[in-house]
Design a protein around this motif. Sequence first.
Motif, mmCIF file in Angstrom:
data_model
loop_
_atom_site.group_PDB
_atom_site.id
_atom_site.type_symbol
_atom_site.label_atom_id
_atom_site.label_comp_id
_atom_site.label_asym_id
_atom_site.label_seq_id
_atom_site.Cartn_x
_atom_site.Cartn_y
_atom_site.Cartn_z
ATOM 1 N N LEU A 73 8.276 18.526 3.602
ATOM 2 C CA LEU A 73 8.267 17.818 2.324
ATOM 3 C C LEU A 73 7.111 18.319 1.462
ATOM 4 O O LEU A 73 5.980 18.423 1.932
ATOM 5 N N LEU A 74 7.398 18.601 0.199
ATOM 6 C CA LEU A 74 6.331 18.965 -0.723
ATOM 7 C C LEU A 74 5.545 17.723 -1.119
ATOM 8 O O LEU A 74 4.324 17.764 -1.261
ATOM 9 N N TYR A 75 6.231 16.619 -1.290
ATOM 10 C CA TYR A 75 5.591 15.366 -1.680
ATOM 11 C C TYR A 75 6.336 14.219 -1.009
ATOM 12 O O TYR A 75 7.537 14.288 -0.735
ATOM 13 N N VAL A 76 5.608 13.144 -0.751
ATOM 14 C CA VAL A 76 6.234 11.946 -0.192
ATOM 15 C C VAL A 76 5.276 10.773 -0.386
ATOM 16 O O VAL A 76 4.050 10.953 -0.379
ATOM 17 N N ARG A 77 5.846 9.600 -0.584
ATOM 18 C CA ARG A 77 5.059 8.371 -0.694
ATOM 19 C C ARG A 77 5.540 7.397 0.371
ATOM 20 O O ARG A 77 6.739 7.128 0.466
ATOM 21 N N LEU A 113 0.840 -1.195 0.000
ATOM 22 C CA LEU A 113 0.000 0.000 0.000
ATOM 23 C C LEU A 113 0.874 1.243 0.000
ATOM 24 O O LEU A 113 1.767 1.393 0.833
ATOM 25 N N SER A 114 0.615 2.136 -0.941
ATOM 26 C CA SER A 114 1.342 3.405 -1.038
ATOM 27 C C SER A 114 0.417 4.542 -0.652
ATOM 28 O O SER A 114 -0.635 4.735 -1.271
ATOM 29 N N LEU A 115 0.813 5.305 0.376
ATOM 30 C CA LEU A 115 0.051 6.471 0.813
ATOM 31 C C LEU A 115 0.767 7.718 0.321
ATOM 32 O O LEU A 115 1.966 7.890 0.559
#
Length: 278
Positions: A227-231, A173-175
């Motif tokens: 963080l602007l983006y992270v998975r 699962l990727s959030l």
Amino acid sequence: MKVAYVTCGDPIVRFDDEREAVLAAWLGAGIEGSTAAWDDPAVDWASFDAAVVRSTWNYIERRDDFVAWAHATERVTRLFNPASVLEWNTDKSYMRDLGVPTVPTYWAEPGATVEPPEWAEYVVKPTISAGARDTVRTADRDAARAHADRLLAEGRAVMVQPYVEAVEREGELSLLYFGGEFSHAVRRHPMLTGVAISEDNKARLRDPDADQFDLAELVLSKIKEELLYVRVDLVRLPGGEPVLMELEAAEPYLFLGYELDAPDLFAQKLAERLRHTP
């Protein structure tokens, strides 16, 4: 605001199918985005108000150059995510010090003798890798040791993990988070199975369970930089407990085509950071 969507000069960049959606969403948020390759020496990074790292997927072969580029670029413009995060996150040994539940891992540095635990199946990979590159899955302990030895002989640090069968049943699962806000989660197609992507096993949107949300939030609480983006990639161990498989804060695929509002949220969070004077 003029912002660079940072890619690379390698033909692999053709697989970046999220660029147009991102640039369109940025434009809707008042951001003029344009593509620029991190490894193009002709790019004037100071001419941009910011640079957002996206499909820089060839860094694996040139990580030192990539890290040097990130720090140099951050000196002349704003960089997302920060250079310190890019340096830290592009070597999977970061998981040793996060202090969160992870897949059990045996670590080895060049010069070491590899003696992994007795597991039913092994996954062996270098700590600097992406997309299962130079990764081997095997039930043969000697084969796992031999692959690790080959990587170590090349001067590459190695991680050995048990194969987690739950990825074939429940999936990994990727959030996805933008600017610290949860956007969506995707059950990903299982890797290392030899099974082709089909309608039955392709990536799909999924609502995380409460314990998965809790773990993702714990993982993100360990990161001090904004963080602007992270998975956050999670999997369940045989006992059912969720653990961190990987934290992607450098150049992750964001599954933007799976959630209608995701590109706009990404753009909104970028616009907020651009309006904020560091």
